[in-house]
Structures are given as structure tokens and as C-alpha cells.
Enzyme design. Sequence first.
Site, mmCIF file in Angstrom:
data_model
loop_
_atom_site.group_PDB
_atom_site.id
_atom_site.type_symbol
_atom_site.label_atom_id
_atom_site.label_comp_id
_atom_site.label_asym_id
_atom_site.label_seq_id
_atom_site.Cartn_x
_atom_site.Cartn_y
_atom_site.Cartn_z
ATOM 1 N N ASP A 29 0.824 -1.199 0.000
ATOM 2 C CA ASP A 29 0.000 0.000 0.000
ATOM 3 C C ASP A 29 0.867 1.261 0.000
ATOM 4 O O ASP A 29 1.970 1.256 0.545
ATOM 5 C CB ASP A 29 -0.905 -0.030 1.247
ATOM 6 N N ASN A 77 -10.555 -2.849 -6.332
ATOM 7 C CA ASN A 77 -9.732 -1.916 -7.117
ATOM 8 C C ASN A 77 -10.313 -1.583 -8.495
ATOM 9 O O ASN A 77 -9.883 -0.617 -9.136
ATOM 10 C CB ASN A 77 -8.296 -2.449 -7.280
HETATM 11 C C1 FPP Z 1 -1.817 0.065 -3.564
HETATM 12 O O1 FPP Z 1 -1.332 1.390 -3.453
HETATM 13 C C2 FPP Z 1 -1.166 -0.625 -4.675
HETATM 14 C C3 FPP Z 1 -1.806 -1.242 -5.714
HETATM 15 C C4 FPP Z 1 -3.272 -1.286 -5.845
HETATM 16 C C5 FPP Z 1 -1.056 -1.881 -6.824
HETATM 17 C C6 FPP Z 1 0.132 -2.682 -6.399
HETATM 18 C C7 FPP Z 1 0.899 -3.135 -7.574
HETATM 19 C C8 FPP Z 1 2.237 -3.154 -7.678
HETATM 20 C C9 FPP Z 1 3.149 -2.767 -6.583
HETATM 21 C C10 FPP Z 1 2.848 -3.685 -8.923
HETATM 22 C C11 FPP Z 1 3.162 -5.120 -8.681
HETATM 23 C C12 FPP Z 1 3.317 -5.914 -9.898
HETATM 24 C C13 FPP Z 1 3.081 -7.250 -9.981
HETATM 25 C C14 FPP Z 1 3.348 -8.010 -11.209
HETATM 26 C C15 FPP Z 1 2.504 -8.016 -8.870
HETATM 27 P P1 FPP Z 1 -2.367 2.575 -3.638
HETATM 28 O O2 FPP Z 1 -2.461 2.906 -5.074
HETATM 29 O O3 FPP Z 1 -3.666 2.208 -2.979
HETATM 30 O O4 FPP Z 1 -1.669 3.735 -2.838
HETATM 31 P P2 FPP Z 1 -2.401 4.910 -2.042
HETATM 32 O O5 FPP Z 1 -3.182 4.251 -0.924
HETATM 33 O O6 FPP Z 1 -1.256 5.729 -1.539
HETATM 34 O O7 FPP Z 1 -3.279 5.636 -3.012
#
Ligand code: FPP
Length: 249
Positions: A29, A77
Site C-alpha cells: 500500500d 480496485n
Molecule cells: C496500492 O497502493 C497498490 C496497488 C493497488 C497496486 C500494487 C501493484 C504493484 C506494486 C505492482 C506489482 C506488480 C506485480 C506483477 C505483482 P495505492 O495505489 O492504494 O496507494 P495509495 O493508498 O497511496 O493511493
Amino acid sequence: MTSNATSLIELPTDLDCTHLPKHIAAIMDGNGRWAKRRGFPRMMGHKHGANALRELLRCCKDWGIGALTVYAFSTENWGRSIEEVDFLMTLFENLFQIELAEMVAEQVKLDVVGNLDNVPPSLRSAIDRAVTATQDNQGVRFTVAINYGGRQEIVRACQTIATQVQQGLIKSTDIDENTISKHLHTADLPDPDLLIRTSGEMRISNFLLWQLAYAEIYVTDTLWPDFDRRAFHLALLDYQQRHRRFGKA
Ligand code: FPP
């Protein structure tokens, strides 16, 4: 996968190689906030998040941690902007393609869990190829949850078991915890010993609800793209100070 101390690369000396988690789950996250703090678009956070994941996987191999399961995309998501969802799907697809040779070389065994029915067909094909190419590997078990929801996983398991009861294959009185565990996506993995969640949020967010029953939970304020070897080391030190009682005195 190995817990043989002699084969561990650079395991920090303050970590006890006999007391490492066998399976780590991670809620990655904070990508969006990481990008926002730098004045970048959110997508940049996901790109850097992918780099952090690559490094964590390598670290698991180096330090003898047998299994890593990460939450890449939840069933919730889909509510993000179309632009962000498309970006993430393309990022996953590219990573499964670009990293495949490396995963094969490093003996990583990849699995992808979740409902893949409504992910783009090109991503599904990339997943199929990568899972097939790595299925006999003996190294770290790397499981990526995409379009995954813990409640949905339990519902699906219950439906399958109910059908088996209906067909007379099992008796309802024979259903126990093991029956449920066997019907989850993670049936052939030990339950996670440690859940790491970055960016300070104190929630499980529908991730591995059944499997995390006795996991130690480690929450750090570090945002996912900054979760490097040092941050992982701190998480493991914290884990090694816990006394796991599994409900006993
Ligand atoms: C949450 O942070 C993250 C995600 C929904 C995506 C996670 C994906 C990756 C790290 C890429 C991984 C790749 C593979 C192939 C598994 P957020 O966007 O919710 O952050 P925020 O809460 O700060 O908005």
C-alpha cells in the site's frame, strides 16, 4: 527454497536464520501517496512499487524465505479510474513477460490467485505462460493475488464443498477446517506467518482472511515503493521478537 544457513546470501547477522517466517504475505500500500508526495502521477508510484516488489522477491530468495504472497489488485480496485486500472493491468502483463526469464533463472515458482475471468485476455495469457514456465521450479513460491477477495474465495470454497455433499462425495459432518483450507487458492502453501502492510493502514482489506488467522501483523508507515531491504530487515527483526502463542497461554 532453503533454510540452510550456509546458502543464505547476506542474511543480516542480527537475524536468526532458524526463526524466519516460512511464508510472508504483503499488502503493498501507498504507491499513490508516494507519487503524490513527489508531484508525480499515481502510475509512477505503481512503477516504483513494482521495483520494490522485485527487490523483495530477490531478498526472500537470498534470505531463505520460502513463500511470498502479495496483494496486487483487489476486487474493489476496479472502482479506480479506467486509466489507472488499464495501467495496472498492462504493468502486470509487462512484468510477467519481462521478469519471466529472471524468475526461471532464479527458480521462482509463480502462482496467480483470484478470479481471472474478467482480467484482459492478454494478461491472462501472460499469466498462463509464466505460471506454466515456472511450475517445476523449486525456489521461492511467489503468489500474486489479482482480482482477489478473501470473502469471495471462502464463498467459492463453500460452494464447491456443498456440491460435493450434494453429490454424496463427502458427508457434511466430515467438513472441518482442513476441508476449507484444501479448497482455497493457497491449498498447497503453509498459512502465512507474517503479514506486512505498508503505509500505516491497520486493515486486512479482504486479503487471505482465512489464511491469516494466526499470522503476526506488521504495519509500517513506509510507503510501498520505499519498502527496501532495510525496511524488510526491520520487519523481520520485529517478527523475531514476537512470541507466537496460537491462542495458547
Ligand atoms: C496500492 O497502493 C497498490 C496497488 C493497488 C497496486 C500494487 C501493484 C504493484 C506494486 C505492482 C506489482 C506488480 C506485480 C506483477 C505483482 P495505492 O495505489 O492504494 O496507494 P495509495 O493508498 O497511496 O493511493
